[in-house]
Motif scaffolding. Structure first.
Motif, PDB file in Angstrom:
ATOM      1  N   HIS A   1       6.543  18.269 -51.127  1.00 31.56           N
ATOM      2  CA  HIS A   1       7.744  18.914 -50.604  1.00 31.56           C
ATOM      3  C   HIS A   1       7.712  18.977 -49.079  1.00 31.56           C
ATOM      4  O   HIS A   1       6.667  19.222 -48.486  1.00 31.56           O
ATOM      5  N   ASN A   2       8.861  18.738 -48.481  1.00 27.61           N
ATOM      6  CA  ASN A   2       9.018  18.933 -47.041  1.00 27.61           C
ATOM      7  C   ASN A   2      10.381  19.524 -46.733  1.00 27.61           C
ATOM      8  O   ASN A   2      11.327  19.367 -47.497  1.00 27.61           O
ATOM      9  N   GLU A   3      10.433  20.238 -45.623  1.00 23.95           N
ATOM     10  CA  GLU A   3      11.697  20.759 -45.114  1.00 23.95           C
ATOM     11  C   GLU A   3      12.268  19.721 -44.150  1.00 23.95           C
ATOM     12  O   GLU A   3      11.555  18.838 -43.686  1.00 23.95           O
ATOM     13  N   GLY A   4      13.528  19.849 -43.834  1.00 24.27           N
ATOM     14  CA  GLY A   4      14.153  18.934 -42.889  1.00 24.27           C
ATOM     15  C   GLY A   4      15.458  18.414 -43.432  1.00 24.27           C
ATOM     16  O   GLY A   4      15.948  18.869 -44.477  1.00 24.27           O
ATOM     17  N   PRO A   5      16.036  17.447 -42.735  1.00 22.22           N
ATOM     18  CA  PRO A   5      17.326  16.906 -43.178  1.00 22.22           C
ATOM     19  C   PRO A   5      17.214  16.328 -44.589  1.00 22.22           C
ATOM     20  O   PRO A   5      16.235  15.653 -44.912  1.00 22.22           O
ATOM     21  N   PRO A   6      18.196  16.597 -45.437  1.00 24.30           N
ATOM     22  CA  PRO A   6      18.136  16.084 -46.809  1.00 24.30           C
ATOM     23  C   PRO A   6      18.412  14.583 -46.868  1.00 24.30           C
ATOM     24  O   PRO A   6      19.014  14.011 -45.969  1.00 24.30           O
ATOM     25  N   ILE A   7      17.963  13.993 -47.955  1.00 29.28           N
ATOM     26  CA  ILE A   7      18.328  12.609 -48.255  1.00 29.28           C
ATOM     27  C   ILE A   7      19.749  12.660 -48.792  1.00 29.28           C
ATOM     28  O   ILE A   7      20.019  13.408 -49.742  1.00 29.28           O
ATOM     29  N   PRO A   8      20.682  11.900 -48.223  1.00 24.15           N
ATOM     30  CA  PRO A   8      22.059  11.948 -48.733  1.00 24.15           C
ATOM     31  C   PRO A   8      22.107  11.660 -50.235  1.00 24.15           C
ATOM     32  O   PRO A   8      21.394  10.786 -50.738  1.00 24.15           O
ATOM     33  N   GLN A   9      22.921  12.414 -50.930  1.00 25.47           N
ATOM     34  CA  GLN A   9      23.036  12.309 -52.391  1.00 25.47           C
ATOM     35  C   GLN A   9      23.290  10.865 -52.834  1.00 25.47           C
ATOM     36  O   GLN A   9      22.694  10.404 -53.799  1.00 25.47           O
ATOM     37  N   GLU A  10      24.138  10.149 -52.126  1.00 27.25           N
ATOM     38  CA  GLU A  10      24.482   8.782 -52.531  1.00 27.25           C
ATOM     39  C   GLU A  10      23.300   7.811 -52.376  1.00 27.25           C
ATOM     40  O   GLU A  10      23.291   6.743 -52.966  1.00 27.25           O
ATOM     41  N   LEU A  11      22.285   8.180 -51.604  1.00 29.82           N
ATOM     42  CA  LEU A  11      21.118   7.320 -51.422  1.00 29.82           C
ATOM     43  C   LEU A  11      19.983   7.654 -52.378  1.00 29.82           C
ATOM     44  O   LEU A  11      19.096   6.829 -52.588  1.00 29.82           O
ATOM     45  N   GLN A  12      19.999   8.840 -52.952  1.00 28.73           N
ATOM     46  CA  GLN A  12      18.876   9.280 -53.781  1.00 28.73           C
ATOM     47  C   GLN A  12      18.627   8.354 -54.972  1.00 28.73           C
ATOM     48  O   GLN A  12      17.483   8.078 -55.314  1.00 28.73           O
ATOM     49  N   SER A  13      19.676   7.835 -55.581  1.00 30.57           N
ATOM     50  CA  SER A  13      19.500   6.951 -56.735  1.00 30.57           C
ATOM     51  C   SER A  13      19.031   5.560 -56.322  1.00 30.57           C
ATOM     52  O   SER A  13      18.589   4.778 -57.157  1.00 30.57           O
ATOM     53  N   LEU A  14      19.099   5.238 -55.038  1.00 20.18           N
ATOM     54  CA  LEU A  14      18.704   3.915 -54.545  1.00 20.18           C
ATOM     55  C   LEU A  14      17.300   3.893 -53.939  1.00 20.18           C
ATOM     56  O   LEU A  14      16.794   2.830 -53.590  1.00 20.18           O
ATOM     57  N   LEU A  15      16.677   5.042 -53.789  1.00 22.32           N
ATOM     58  CA  LEU A  15      15.409   5.141 -53.080  1.00 22.32           C
ATOM     59  C   LEU A  15      14.301   4.283 -53.671  1.00 22.32           C
ATOM     60  O   LEU A  15      13.403   3.850 -52.952  1.00 22.32           O
ATOM     61  N   PHE A  16      14.318   4.049 -54.964  1.00 19.82           N
ATOM     62  CA  PHE A  16      13.225   3.356 -55.633  1.00 19.82           C
ATOM     63  C   PHE A  16      13.490   1.865 -55.796  1.00 19.82           C
ATOM     64  O   PHE A  16      12.734   1.166 -56.454  1.00 19.82           O
ATOM     65  N   ASN A  17      14.566   1.372 -55.176  1.00 23.84           N
ATOM     66  CA  ASN A  17      14.858  -0.059 -55.174  1.00 23.84           C
ATOM     67  C   ASN A  17      14.000  -0.746 -54.115  1.00 23.84           C
ATOM     68  O   ASN A  17      13.703  -0.157 -53.071  1.00 23.84           O
ATOM     69  N   PRO A  18      13.616  -2.012 -54.345  1.00 18.73           N
ATOM     70  CA  PRO A  18      12.803  -2.699 -53.339  1.00 18.73           C
ATOM     71  C   PRO A  18      13.591  -2.964 -52.060  1.00 18.73           C
ATOM     72  O   PRO A  18      14.811  -3.134 -52.088  1.00 18.73           O
ATOM     73  N   PHE A  19      12.877  -2.993 -50.967  1.00 18.10           N
ATOM     74  CA  PHE A  19      13.419  -3.279 -49.638  1.00 18.10           C
ATOM     75  C   PHE A  19      14.468  -2.275 -49.196  1.00 18.10           C
ATOM     76  O   PHE A  19      15.332  -2.565 -48.392  1.00 18.10           O
ATOM     77  N   ARG A  20      14.348  -1.068 -49.703  1.00 16.98           N
ATOM     78  CA  ARG A  20      15.272   0.010 -49.339  1.00 16.98           C
ATOM     79  C   ARG A  20      14.603   0.873 -48.287  1.00 16.98           C
ATOM     80  O   ARG A  20      13.574   1.474 -48.544  1.00 16.98           O
ATOM     81  N   THR A  21      15.154   0.924 -47.111  1.00 22.59           N
ATOM     82  CA  THR A  21      14.616   1.803 -46.077  1.00 22.59           C
ATOM     83  C   THR A  21      15.531   2.999 -45.949  1.00 22.59           C
ATOM     84  O   THR A  21      16.734   2.911 -46.177  1.00 22.59           O
ATOM     85  N   GLY A  22      14.963   4.128 -45.582  1.00 22.63           N
ATOM     86  CA  GLY A  22      15.725   5.364 -45.483  1.00 22.63           C
ATOM     87  C   GLY A  22      16.719   5.335 -44.343  1.00 22.63           C
ATOM     88  O   GLY A  22      16.562   4.628 -43.352  1.00 22.63           O
TER      89      GLY A  22
END
Length: 119
Positions: free
Chosen positions: A35-56
């Motif tokens: 867990h970390n505090e800070g700016p959230p990951i945008p909801q629309e990106l959360q489902s894509l985080l585990f795709n290859p070559f996906r940078t935040g």
């Protein structure tokens, strides 16, 4: 896998707040949360985080990688019969939770030495 999750939390979290790692064990599964505090990951990106070559899309204090860390982590977790989840909101911060199955601890029901929460 844990190195990647902790490294991401350090790189993307608020540097003024600690990264927290907790773990627990249950009769049939073990889990670890980063867990970390800070700016959230945008909801629309959360489902894509585990795709290859996906940078935040969030700001980071470390050089950009290839976008394979979370993909590889997810693949390792899946190969072990587990799952990874992310929850990220402005109020709660960001938490990655890894859940892995565990073998039965024998007839005694003793879950073993990690039966408590570690932080």
């Amino acid at each position: 896998m844990f190195s990647n999750l902790i490294g991401n939390a350090l790189a993307h979290g608020d540097p003024r707040t600690p990264v927290t790692v907790t773990a627990g064990i249950e009769p049939f599964r073990a889990w670890v949360q980063v867990h970390n505090e800070g700016p959230p990951i945008p909801q629309e990106l959360q489902s894509l985080l585990f795709n290859p070559f996906r940078t935040g899309e969030r700001a980071s204090r470390s050089p950009a990688g290839l976008g394979l860390g979370l993909y590889i982590s997810n693949e390792v977790i899946l190969r072990h019969g587990g799952q990874i989840e992310v929850r990220s909101t402005a109020v709660e911060g960001t938490t990655f939770r890894v859940v892995l199955p565990r073998e039965a601890g024998g007839d005694s029901g003793d879950p073993g030495p990690m039966s408590h929460i570690v932080s």
